[in-house]
Enzyme design. Structure first.
Site, PDB file in Angstrom:
ATOM      1  N   GLU A   1      -8.131  -8.318   3.756  1.00  0.00           N
ATOM      2  CA  GLU A   1      -7.116  -8.755   4.565  1.00  0.00           C
ATOM      3  C   GLU A   1      -7.692  -9.163   5.559  1.00  0.00           C
ATOM      4  O   GLU A   1      -8.851  -8.926   5.922  1.00  0.00           O
ATOM      5  CB  GLU A   1      -6.035  -7.851   4.670  1.00  0.00           C
ATOM      6  CG  GLU A   1      -4.963  -7.597   3.591  1.00  0.00           C
ATOM      7  CD  GLU A   1      -3.878  -6.628   3.941  1.00  0.00           C
ATOM      8  OE1 GLU A   1      -3.747  -6.114   4.890  1.00  0.00           O
ATOM      9  OE2 GLU A   1      -3.464  -6.041   3.002  1.00  0.00           O
TER      10      GLU A   1
ATOM     11  N   HIS B   1       3.321 -12.068  12.209  1.00  0.00           N
ATOM     12  CA  HIS B   1       2.753 -11.943  10.830  1.00  0.00           C
ATOM     13  C   HIS B   1       2.542 -13.520  10.601  1.00  0.00           C
ATOM     14  O   HIS B   1       3.792 -14.180  10.724  1.00  0.00           O
ATOM     15  CB  HIS B   1       3.262 -11.509   9.584  1.00  0.00           C
ATOM     16  CG  HIS B   1       2.497 -11.225   8.388  1.00  0.00           C
ATOM     17  ND1 HIS B   1       2.175 -12.298   7.684  1.00  0.00           N
ATOM     18  CD2 HIS B   1       2.084 -10.143   7.892  1.00  0.00           C
ATOM     19  CE1 HIS B   1       1.374 -12.031   6.742  1.00  0.00           C
ATOM     20  NE2 HIS B   1       1.069 -10.641   6.795  1.00  0.00           N
TER      21      HIS B   1
ATOM     22  N   ARG C   1      -4.653 -11.768  12.623  1.00  0.00           N
ATOM     23  CA  ARG C   1      -3.559 -12.471  12.870  1.00  0.00           C
ATOM     24  C   ARG C   1      -3.045 -13.108  13.759  1.00  0.00           C
ATOM     25  O   ARG C   1      -2.258 -14.132  13.792  1.00  0.00           O
ATOM     26  CB  ARG C   1      -2.389 -11.306  12.566  1.00  0.00           C
ATOM     27  CG  ARG C   1      -2.098 -11.170  11.020  1.00  0.00           C
ATOM     28  CD  ARG C   1      -1.156 -10.055  10.874  1.00  0.00           C
ATOM     29  NE  ARG C   1      -1.542  -9.285   9.778  1.00  0.00           N
ATOM     30  CZ  ARG C   1      -1.134  -8.464   9.155  1.00  0.00           C
ATOM     31  NH1 ARG C   1      -0.135  -7.547   9.862  1.00  0.00           N
ATOM     32  NH2 ARG C   1      -1.262  -7.740   8.136  1.00  0.00           N
TER      33      ARG C   1
ATOM     34  N   HIS D   1       6.566  -9.036  13.290  1.00  0.00           N
ATOM     35  CA  HIS D   1       6.254  -8.090  12.214  1.00  0.00           C
ATOM     36  C   HIS D   1       5.816  -6.776  12.466  1.00  0.00           C
ATOM     37  O   HIS D   1       6.453  -5.757  11.745  1.00  0.00           O
ATOM     38  CB  HIS D   1       4.839  -8.768  11.403  1.00  0.00           C
ATOM     39  CG  HIS D   1       4.194  -7.972  10.507  1.00  0.00           C
ATOM     40  ND1 HIS D   1       5.013  -7.820   9.275  1.00  0.00           N
ATOM     41  CD2 HIS D   1       3.208  -7.277  10.181  1.00  0.00           C
ATOM     42  CE1 HIS D   1       4.402  -7.263   8.384  1.00  0.00           C
ATOM     43  NE2 HIS D   1       3.206  -6.831   8.825  1.00  0.00           N
TER      44      HIS D   1
ATOM     45  N   ARG E   1      -3.113  -5.155  16.003  1.00  0.00           N
ATOM     46  CA  ARG E   1      -3.254  -4.216  15.148  1.00  0.00           C
ATOM     47  C   ARG E   1      -4.278  -4.954  13.892  1.00  0.00           C
ATOM     48  O   ARG E   1      -3.743  -5.965  13.353  1.00  0.00           O
ATOM     49  CB  ARG E   1      -2.061  -3.628  14.396  1.00  0.00           C
ATOM     50  CG  ARG E   1      -2.059  -2.666  13.295  1.00  0.00           C
ATOM     51  CD  ARG E   1      -0.809  -2.371  12.568  1.00  0.00           C
ATOM     52  NE  ARG E   1      -0.101  -3.684  12.064  1.00  0.00           N
ATOM     53  CZ  ARG E   1      -0.133  -3.811  10.789  1.00  0.00           C
ATOM     54  NH1 ARG E   1      -0.569  -2.820   9.914  1.00  0.00           N
ATOM     55  NH2 ARG E   1       1.085  -4.802  10.504  1.00  0.00           N
TER      56      ARG E   1
HETATM   57  P1  FAD Z   1       9.394   3.375   8.937  1.00  0.00           P
HETATM   58  O1  FAD Z   1       8.642   3.433   7.397  1.00  0.00           O
HETATM   59  O2  FAD Z   1       9.750   2.026   9.382  1.00  0.00           O
HETATM   60  O3  FAD Z   1      10.218   4.386   8.875  1.00  0.00           O
HETATM   61  C1  FAD Z   1      11.465   4.532  10.077  1.00  0.00           C
HETATM   62  C2  FAD Z   1      12.526   5.434   9.568  1.00  0.00           C
HETATM   63  O4  FAD Z   1      13.038   5.796  10.665  1.00  0.00           O
HETATM   64  C3  FAD Z   1      13.363   4.969   8.649  1.00  0.00           C
HETATM   65  O5  FAD Z   1      13.681   6.028   7.716  1.00  0.00           O
HETATM   66  C4  FAD Z   1      14.667   4.469   9.592  1.00  0.00           C
HETATM   67  O6  FAD Z   1      15.799   4.498   8.559  1.00  0.00           O
HETATM   68  C5  FAD Z   1      14.723   5.619  10.372  1.00  0.00           C
HETATM   69  N1  FAD Z   1      15.363   5.586  11.525  1.00  0.00           N
HETATM   70  C6  FAD Z   1      15.205   4.446  12.554  1.00  0.00           C
HETATM   71  N2  FAD Z   1      16.063   4.673  13.554  1.00  0.00           N
HETATM   72  C7  FAD Z   1      16.703   5.858  13.454  1.00  0.00           C
HETATM   73  C8  FAD Z   1      17.525   6.480  13.964  1.00  0.00           C
HETATM   74  N3  FAD Z   1      18.294   5.975  15.042  1.00  0.00           N
HETATM   75  N4  FAD Z   1      18.316   7.677  13.226  1.00  0.00           N
HETATM   76  C9  FAD Z   1      17.952   8.277  12.168  1.00  0.00           C
HETATM   77  N5  FAD Z   1      16.886   7.306  11.610  1.00  0.00           N
HETATM   78  C10 FAD Z   1      16.241   6.337  12.109  1.00  0.00           C
HETATM   79  N6  FAD Z   1       1.579  -1.880   7.119  1.00  0.00           N
HETATM   80  C11 FAD Z   1       0.168  -1.459   6.451  1.00  0.00           C
HETATM   81  O7  FAD Z   1      -0.433  -0.551   6.894  1.00  0.00           O
HETATM   82  N7  FAD Z   1       0.060  -2.161   5.380  1.00  0.00           N
HETATM   83  C12 FAD Z   1       1.035  -3.113   4.568  1.00  0.00           C
HETATM   84  O8  FAD Z   1       0.550  -3.406   3.807  1.00  0.00           O
HETATM   85  C13 FAD Z   1       2.159  -3.501   5.516  1.00  0.00           C
HETATM   86  N8  FAD Z   1       2.802  -4.573   4.977  1.00  0.00           N
HETATM   87  C14 FAD Z   1       4.226  -4.457   5.671  1.00  0.00           C
HETATM   88  C15 FAD Z   1       5.096  -5.207   5.156  1.00  0.00           C
HETATM   89  C16 FAD Z   1       6.221  -5.599   5.665  1.00  0.00           C
HETATM   90  C17 FAD Z   1       7.278  -6.339   5.071  1.00  0.00           C
HETATM   91  C18 FAD Z   1       6.693  -4.847   6.654  1.00  0.00           C
HETATM   92  C19 FAD Z   1       7.871  -5.039   7.543  1.00  0.00           C
HETATM   93  C20 FAD Z   1       5.882  -4.058   7.546  1.00  0.00           C
HETATM   94  C21 FAD Z   1       4.458  -3.748   6.809  1.00  0.00           C
HETATM   95  N9  FAD Z   1       3.467  -3.012   7.411  1.00  0.00           N
HETATM   96  C22 FAD Z   1       2.458  -2.812   6.630  1.00  0.00           C
HETATM   97  C23 FAD Z   1       3.701  -2.235   8.699  1.00  0.00           C
HETATM   98  C24 FAD Z   1       4.178  -0.682   8.054  1.00  0.00           C
HETATM   99  O9  FAD Z   1       4.947  -0.945   6.989  1.00  0.00           O
HETATM  100  C25 FAD Z   1       4.749   0.009   9.331  1.00  0.00           C
HETATM  101  O10 FAD Z   1       4.321  -0.037  10.125  1.00  0.00           O
HETATM  102  C26 FAD Z   1       4.988   1.478   8.667  1.00  0.00           C
HETATM  103  O11 FAD Z   1       5.335   1.739   7.454  1.00  0.00           O
HETATM  104  C27 FAD Z   1       5.804   2.339   9.684  1.00  0.00           C
HETATM  105  O12 FAD Z   1       6.100   3.539   9.173  1.00  0.00           O
HETATM  106  P2  FAD Z   1       6.920   4.494   9.870  1.00  0.00           P
HETATM  107  O13 FAD Z   1       6.973   5.841   9.270  1.00  0.00           O
HETATM  108  O14 FAD Z   1       6.484   4.586  11.322  1.00  0.00           O
HETATM  109  O15 FAD Z   1       8.483   3.994  10.157  1.00  0.00           O
HETATM  110  C1  SIN Z   2       0.515  -7.893   4.434  1.00  0.00           C
HETATM  111  O1  SIN Z   2       0.618  -7.370   3.230  1.00  0.00           O
HETATM  112  O2  SIN Z   2       0.235  -8.964   4.903  1.00  0.00           O
HETATM  113  C2  SIN Z   2       1.123  -6.819   5.724  1.00  0.00           C
HETATM  114  C3  SIN Z   2      -0.199  -5.876   5.892  1.00  0.00           C
HETATM  115  C4  SIN Z   2       0.262  -5.300   7.163  1.00  0.00           C
HETATM  116  O3  SIN Z   2       0.956  -5.605   8.155  1.00  0.00           O
HETATM  117  O4  SIN Z   2      -0.640  -4.437   7.490  1.00  0.00           O
END
Ligand code: FAD
Ligand code: SIN
Length: 539
Positions: free
Chosen positions: A116, A242, A288, A349, A384
């Site tokens: 990537e 993104h 990015r 993103h 990032r």
């Molecule tokens: P999240 O996985 O977002 O979980 C947050 C949780 O908190 C959820 O369960 C939500 O419901 C809960 N929540 C929120 N507010 C409240 C509240 N008030 N009360 C109770 N629950 C609440 N990163 C990578 O490293 N690689 C990738 O390939 C990648 N691809 C991505 C693709 C997309 C489409 C997106 C949107 C993001 C991507 N990212 C990627 C970024 C990455 O997915 C996130 O940064 C990461 O998953 C965040 O994990 P987290 O556990 O911090 O939060």
């Molecule tokens: C992607 O698959 O392009 C998302 C990867 C990331 O947000 O780290």
């Protein structure tokens, strides 16, 4: 209604669930999550998770790529820790049942490694193009197999409970977090969760912007809650856009993974010509911020609404096997990516800033930890590196667990007294238009004035509007009973205010923050984080 638990985890993405699975060895864990247990940014991650895995790769390379992308603001000790811990933590994920895609013809332990933007090597472990879904599946299964973990679905955390409010502030002592008030969206009852330690793992805030790759849960609730509680919030100006979100009137927030460019996808203007060679030596695989800004410039120049991502030169068989989810989603909208270039636009993103947390996820509030996208640990700096955020959630969940294992025995049996939720005579609202109107206005203002390219004038304009909206929401919040929509609106309004404030404070351009009034990096004055806390003040 009161629920007592040793550990309260707010959020069920990679950060919250990894921590919960470990903490269940120490005591009882309540995971509150505002929609279904799987609904999270994690569930939508496509590209994968970065780690030094291949034989020719080295920790030093991953560290250098992360530091280069972070544009001077990464904390090098944190970067080293995360990068070097990555293989062990990922091996643990695999042990818990995550199935990453294996290399063709490789042995049983050899995984296919994707590439990537900003990475000098192939180092992205992935599960086809649905890595997040696979990780979330395995973690939810693992958490549900633990007796000590209870997951509360459709429970929306409202605010943290602080010792200073519950018991009066101890002289000279730090405030303590004693749990949270949580709204049950199905019954409209507010619960008081009492806990010894609270972990914020609420993810990001993409919904603050009109166009985003994020799902609906991403309203920055954890950042807003922590801010209201007096936590330090850092680097909110660094919003990652993104470059390639699918452009189609009926497609809501669908990402076209950077891995498509990693496998040879090329960005083109509508006339078919390429343009990235004019912006960076790494062309379409530049970091990015550079690719998103280049697309923004080209769109402003041409007046077009989108550019194209073209991978039609690769075999259909390869495309459908490597990117089955993206292929099928595009097909739903009449785009066969093996024959047609995909129309794409940049979209909000990822938020690099968040609740300031140290190398163990500790915040400045005692017994309150933050990890994953909600936090600002110093890993990402001003930008990032792709696929480093699943990794951050994974590594920091483990580090928070290590620290809490040390602290827990001393307070394990201490009693906690707190007051139940008080609705203070609020009534049911008959003006929900106030919520929908302000929701829309915040997201539009942020998109138009606090987007990829900023200026002092635009930021000030956004700041004025958002302050006004915040005052209106505060009044409304005092008068009416809470609903899920009102809670989210209150949170995006605060997060919008924090992003705008940090963007106004930073008088330079660096990483993801680009202000045309200060187009250059200013290392002399700005090689530092932007830290704000309530009442708004900057360090
Ligand atoms: P999240 O996985 O977002 O979980 C947050 C949780 O908190 C959820 O369960 C939500 O419901 C809960 N929540 C929120 N507010 C409240 C509240 N008030 N009360 C109770 N629950 C609440 N990163 C990578 O490293 N690689 C990738 O390939 C990648 N691809 C991505 C693709 C997309 C489409 C997106 C949107 C993001 C991507 N990212 C990627 C970024 C990455 O997915 C996130 O940064 C990461 O998953 C965040 O994990 P987290 O556990 O911090 O939060
Ligand atoms: C992607 O698959 O392009 C998302 C990867 C990331 O947000 O780290």
């Amino acid at each position: 209604m009161e629920i007592e638990t040793d550990f309260l985890v707010i959020g069920s993405g990679i950060a919250g669930l990894c921590f919960a699975i470990k903490a269940a060895e120490l005591g009882t864990v309540a995971v509150v999550t505002k929609k279904d247990e799987i609904e999270s940014n994690t569930n939508y991650a496509q590209g994968g998770i970065a780690a030094v895995w291949g034989e020719t790769d080295k920790f030093e390379y991953h560290i250098n790529d992360t530091l280069a992308c972070g544009a001077g603001l990464c904390k090098e000790d944190v970067v080293r820790r995360v990068v070097t811990d990555a293989p062990e933590r990922i091996a643990e994920l695999i042990k818990w049942g995550v199935e990453f895609t294996r290399a063709k013809g490789g042995g049983s332990n050899i995984y296919d490694l994707g590439r990537e933007g900003g990475h000098s090597m192939r180092r992205i472990l992935h599960a086809k193009d649905i890595t997040g879904r696979e990780i979330e599946r395995a973690l939810v299964e693992k958490a549900n197999s633990k007796e000590n973990i209870k997951i509360y679905e459709n429970f929306v955390a409202i605010d943290l409970i602080l010792s200073s409010k519950a018991l009066g502030r101890e002289k000279g002592g730090r405030d303590k977090c004693l749990g949270a008030y949580v709204f049950d969206a199905k019954t409209s009852v507010v619960y008081t969760f009492k806990s010894k330690f609270t972990l914020l793992a609420t993810g990001g805030a993409g919904k603050v912007y009109l166009i985003t790759t994020n799902p609906d849960i991403s309203t920055g609730d954890g950042i807003a809650m922590a801010y209201r509680a007096g936590a330090e919030i850092a680097n909110m100006e660094f919003i990652q856009f993104h470059p390639t979100c699918l452009y189609h009137p009926e497609a809501k927030s669908f990402l076209i993974s950077e891995a498509v460019r990693g496998e040879g996808g090329v960005l083109r203007l509508r006339n078919g010509s390429t343009f990235m060679e004019r912006y960076h030596a790494m062309k379409c695989l530049a970091p990015r911020d550079i690719v998103a800004k280049a697309i923004d410039t080209e769109l402003k120049r041409s007046g077009d609404e989108y550019v194209f991502l073209d991978i039609t030169h690769r075999d259909k068989d390869f495309i459908t096997k490597r990117f089955p989810n993206i292929y099928n989603k595009c097909l739903e909208f009449g785009i066969d990516m093996s024959k047609d270039p995909i129309p794409v636009v940049p979209a909000a993103h990822y938020i690099c800033g968040g609740v300031a947390a140290n190398a163990f996820g500790e915040t400045n509030i005692d017994r309150l930890f933050a990890c994953g996208e909600v936090s600002c640990t110093g890993l990402h700096g001003a930008n990032r590196l792709a696929s480093n955020s699943l990794l951050e959630g994974l590594v920091f969940a483990h580090r928070a667990f290590m620290k809490i294992s040390e602290l827990f025995p001393a307070i394990k049996d201490a009693p906690v007294t707190i007051s139940p939720w008080d609705a203070r005579g609020a009534t049911v609202s008959d003006e929900s238009i106030v919520v929908s109107h302000n929701w829309d206005e915040i997201r539009r203002s942020m998109w138009n004035y606090v987007g990829i390219v900023r200026s002092d004038k635009r930021l000030e304009r956004a700041g004025r509007r958002i302050d006004l909206i915040n005052r209106e929401i505060d009044e409304y919040y005092r008068d009416f009973l809470v609903t899920g929509d009102l809670l989210e609106l209150r949170n995006i309004a605060i997060v919008a205010k924090l992003i705008t404030l940090c963007a106004i404070l930073r008088k330079e351009s660096r990483g993801l923050h680009y202000n045309i009034d200060y187009p250059e990096k200013d290392d002399k004055n700005w090689l530092k984080d932007t830290v704000v806390s309530k009442p708004l003040s900057a360090e």
